[in-house]
Scaffold this active site. Structure first.
Site, PDB file in Angstrom:
ATOM      1  N   PRO A  17       0.797  -1.239   0.000  1.00  0.00           N
ATOM      2  CG  PRO A  17      -0.070  -1.080   2.147  1.00  0.00           C
ATOM      3  CD  PRO A  17       0.573  -2.043   1.197  1.00  0.00           C
ATOM      4  CG  ASN A  18      -0.229   4.240   1.421  1.00  0.00           C
ATOM      5  OD1 ASN A  18      -1.242   4.760   0.947  1.00  0.00           O
ATOM      6  ND2 ASN A  18      -0.213   3.664   2.603  1.00  0.00           N
ATOM      7  NE  ARG A  25       3.994   6.609   1.652  1.00  0.00           N
ATOM      8  CZ  ARG A  25       4.232   5.387   2.057  1.00  0.00           C
ATOM      9  NH1 ARG A  25       4.677   4.487   1.207  1.00  0.00           N
ATOM     10  NH2 ARG A  25       4.049   5.046   3.300  1.00  0.00           N
ATOM     11  CE1 TYR A  30       8.891   5.019   3.043  1.00  0.00           C
ATOM     12  CE2 TYR A  30       7.339   6.852   2.961  1.00  0.00           C
ATOM     13  CZ  TYR A  30       7.811   5.701   3.580  1.00  0.00           C
ATOM     14  OH  TYR A  30       7.209   5.236   4.725  1.00  0.00           O
ATOM     15  CG  ASN A  81       8.421  -1.949   0.239  1.00  0.00           C
ATOM     16  OD1 ASN A  81       7.917  -2.077   1.362  1.00  0.00           O
ATOM     17  ND2 ASN A  81       8.943  -0.810  -0.196  1.00  0.00           N
ATOM     18  CB  ALA A  84       1.579   0.232   6.382  1.00  0.00           C
ATOM     19  CD  GLU A 105      10.489  -7.532   5.696  1.00  0.00           C
ATOM     20  OE1 GLU A 105      10.569  -8.654   6.221  1.00  0.00           O
ATOM     21  OE2 GLU A 105      10.206  -6.503   6.332  1.00  0.00           O
ATOM     22  CG  HIS A 107      11.173  -2.283   4.441  1.00  0.00           C
ATOM     23  ND1 HIS A 107       9.799  -2.216   4.332  1.00  0.00           N
ATOM     24  CD2 HIS A 107      11.451  -3.447   5.062  1.00  0.00           C
ATOM     25  CE1 HIS A 107       9.279  -3.300   4.882  1.00  0.00           C
ATOM     26  NE2 HIS A 107      10.260  -4.061   5.334  1.00  0.00           N
ATOM     27  NE  ARG A 114      10.293   6.014   8.502  1.00  0.00           N
ATOM     28  CZ  ARG A 114       9.294   5.814   7.637  1.00  0.00           C
ATOM     29  NH1 ARG A 114       9.390   4.855   6.740  1.00  0.00           N
ATOM     30  NH2 ARG A 114       8.230   6.585   7.664  1.00  0.00           N
TER      31      ARG A 114
HETATM   32  C1  DQA Z   1       8.287   1.055   3.716  1.00  0.00           C
HETATM   33  C2  DQA Z   1       8.370   1.272   5.238  1.00  0.00           C
HETATM   34  C3  DQA Z   1       7.023   1.059   5.894  1.00  0.00           C
HETATM   35  O1  DQA Z   1       7.117   1.273   7.290  1.00  0.00           O
HETATM   36  C4  DQA Z   1       6.008   2.037   5.332  1.00  0.00           C
HETATM   37  O2  DQA Z   1       4.736   1.799   5.891  1.00  0.00           O
HETATM   38  C5  DQA Z   1       5.958   2.018   3.848  1.00  0.00           C
HETATM   39  C6  DQA Z   1       7.206   1.939   3.097  1.00  0.00           C
HETATM   40  C7  DQA Z   1       9.614   1.391   3.010  1.00  0.00           C
HETATM   41  O3  DQA Z   1       9.779   0.967   1.868  1.00  0.00           O
HETATM   42  O4  DQA Z   1      10.467   2.067   3.576  1.00  0.00           O
HETATM   43  O5  DQA Z   1       4.902   2.148   3.242  1.00  0.00           O
HETATM   44  O6  DQA Z   1       7.991  -0.300   3.466  1.00  0.00           O
END
Ligand code: DQA
Length: 154
Positions: A17-18, A25, A30, A81, A84, A105, A107, A114
């Site tokens: 998501p997002n 964003r 990011y 990735n 959240a 995994e 990020h 964080r």
């Molecule tokens: C994320 C880190 C997560 O905590 C966050 O909710 C994201 C992006 C990252 O790529 O740094 O949406 O996965």
């Protein structure tokens, strides 16, 4: 002598998501690359590594669960990735464990630098490994590590 032609490895890249909003964003966290730009870099890296790379993004947990189920028989590994959902989704973790496909995994940000709630990942314990904090390079390094793992273990 007959030549054995093997199908190239195939990797499914899942964005949670997002991540469709990357570029606009929170660029201080990011970066400024869009998701399409990241996907293009992954495809280019896939060509160098001689693997097929399929990318998909969803904001919906169930759609991601379905994509993981569908990966069985089509892809040999998963790069994820989960955004959240990393910190909340037992369903995603169970789906990855159920299909038993080697998973890395990644990020963009360093989740351990964080907020406390980002320090826990439901996926990490069932992944081969995790790469966090290197921006788009987290994905590229993750793909390289996954392909190396697949080549050494299949
Ligand atoms: C994320 C880190 C997560 O905590 C966050 O909710 C994201 C992006 C990252 O790529 O740094 O949406 O996965």
């Amino acid at each position: 002598m007959q030549e054995l032609i093997l199908d190239p490895l195939s990797v499914l890249v899942l964005h949670g998501p997002n991540l469709n909003l990357l570029g606009q964003r929170e660029p201080g966290i990011y970066g400024s690359l869009t998701l399409s730009q990241i996907n293009r870099q992954l495809e280019t890296e896939g060509q160098k590594l001689a693997v097929k790379v399929f990318t998909m993004q969803s904001n919906h947990e169930g759609v991601l669960v379905d994509a993981i189920h569908d990966a069985l028989g089509k892809h040999q590994g998963i790069l994820i990735n989960a955004g959240a959902y990393t910190h909340t989704s037992i369903a995603l973790r169970d789906a990855i464990a159920a299909v038993s496909l080697p998973t890395v995994e990644v990020h963009l940000s360093n989740i351990y630098k964080r907020e406390e709630f980002r320090h826990h990942s439901y996926i990490a314990p069932i992944a081969i490994g995790q790469i966090s904090g290197f921006g788009v390079q987290s994905y590229i390094l993750g793909l390289q590590a996954l392909v190396l793992y697949l080549r050494q273990n299949m």
